[in-house]
Write a protein that holds these residues in place. Structure first.
Motif, PDB file in Angstrom:
ATOM      1  N   GLU A  58       0.792  -1.225   0.000  1.00 60.66           N
ATOM      2  CA  GLU A  58       0.000   0.000   0.000  1.00 60.66           C
ATOM      3  C   GLU A  58       0.829   1.282   0.000  1.00 60.66           C
ATOM      4  O   GLU A  58       0.367   2.310  -0.473  1.00 60.66           O
ATOM      5  N   ARG A  59       2.019   1.233   0.539  1.00 60.73           N
ATOM      6  CA  ARG A  59       2.867   2.437   0.652  1.00 60.73           C
ATOM      7  C   ARG A  59       4.310   2.088   0.313  1.00 60.73           C
ATOM      8  O   ARG A  59       5.230   2.283   1.106  1.00 60.73           O
ATOM      9  N   PHE A  60       4.503   1.598  -0.912  1.00 61.54           N
ATOM     10  CA  PHE A  60       5.841   1.152  -1.303  1.00 61.54           C
ATOM     11  C   PHE A  60       6.866   2.284  -1.198  1.00 61.54           C
ATOM     12  O   PHE A  60       8.010   2.053  -0.812  1.00 61.54           O
ATOM     13  N   ASP A  61       6.457   3.513  -1.530  1.00 66.70           N
ATOM     14  CA  ASP A  61       7.397   4.637  -1.440  1.00 66.70           C
ATOM     15  C   ASP A  61       7.870   4.851   0.000  1.00 66.70           C
ATOM     16  O   ASP A  61       9.045   5.168   0.227  1.00 66.70           O
ATOM     17  N   ASN A  62       6.981   4.663   0.970  1.00 65.08           N
ATOM     18  CA  ASN A  62       7.387   4.773   2.369  1.00 65.08           C
ATOM     19  C   ASN A  62       8.377   3.671   2.734  1.00 65.08           C
ATOM     20  O   ASN A  62       9.340   3.912   3.456  1.00 65.08           O
ATOM     21  N   LEU A  63       8.137   2.472   2.229  1.00 63.22           N
ATOM     22  CA  LEU A  63       9.051   1.362   2.494  1.00 63.22           C
ATOM     23  C   LEU A  63      10.419   1.642   1.889  1.00 63.22           C
ATOM     24  O   LEU A  63      11.450   1.427   2.538  1.00 63.22           O
ATOM     25  N   ALA A  64      10.439   2.134   0.670  1.00 62.77           N
ATOM     26  CA  ALA A  64      11.710   2.457   0.009  1.00 62.77           C
ATOM     27  C   ALA A  64      12.454   3.537   0.796  1.00 62.77           C
ATOM     28  O   ALA A  64      13.677   3.445   0.992  1.00 62.77           O
TER      29      ALA A  64
END
Length: 81
Positions: A58-64
């Motif tokens: 759901e929040r891949f950018d946050n994970l990256a």
């Protein structure tokens, strides 16, 4: 900050990562996250496999950004122990 307060603050930060887009430039959020005292065991206890999957899906950018921030923190530790 007591142990239970730091655990709750860490839990809130993880929830924020899953629920809202956190800018990579939000220094306040990321600095605060890294200042929360926690052990590896606590991190794995507080971030459930389901939460990790939700963050990834759901929040891949946050994970990256989380990975980038973690790597930068490790490099800083190595450079200035």
């Amino acid at each position: 900050m007591g142990a239970s307060a730091s655990r709750e603050k860490f839990r809130e930060s993880v929830t924020a990562l899953i629920e809202v887009d956190v800018s990579p430039d939000d220094a306040d959020f990321w600095d605060e996250l890294w200042k929360i005292p926690s052990s590896a065991d606590e991190v794995f206890e507080l971030i459930s496999p389901d939460a990790a999957r939700r963050l990834r899906d759901e929040r891949f950018d946050n994970l990256a950004t989380l990975f980038t921030q973690a790597t930068a923190s490790l490099c800083q530790i190595v450079d200035k122990p």
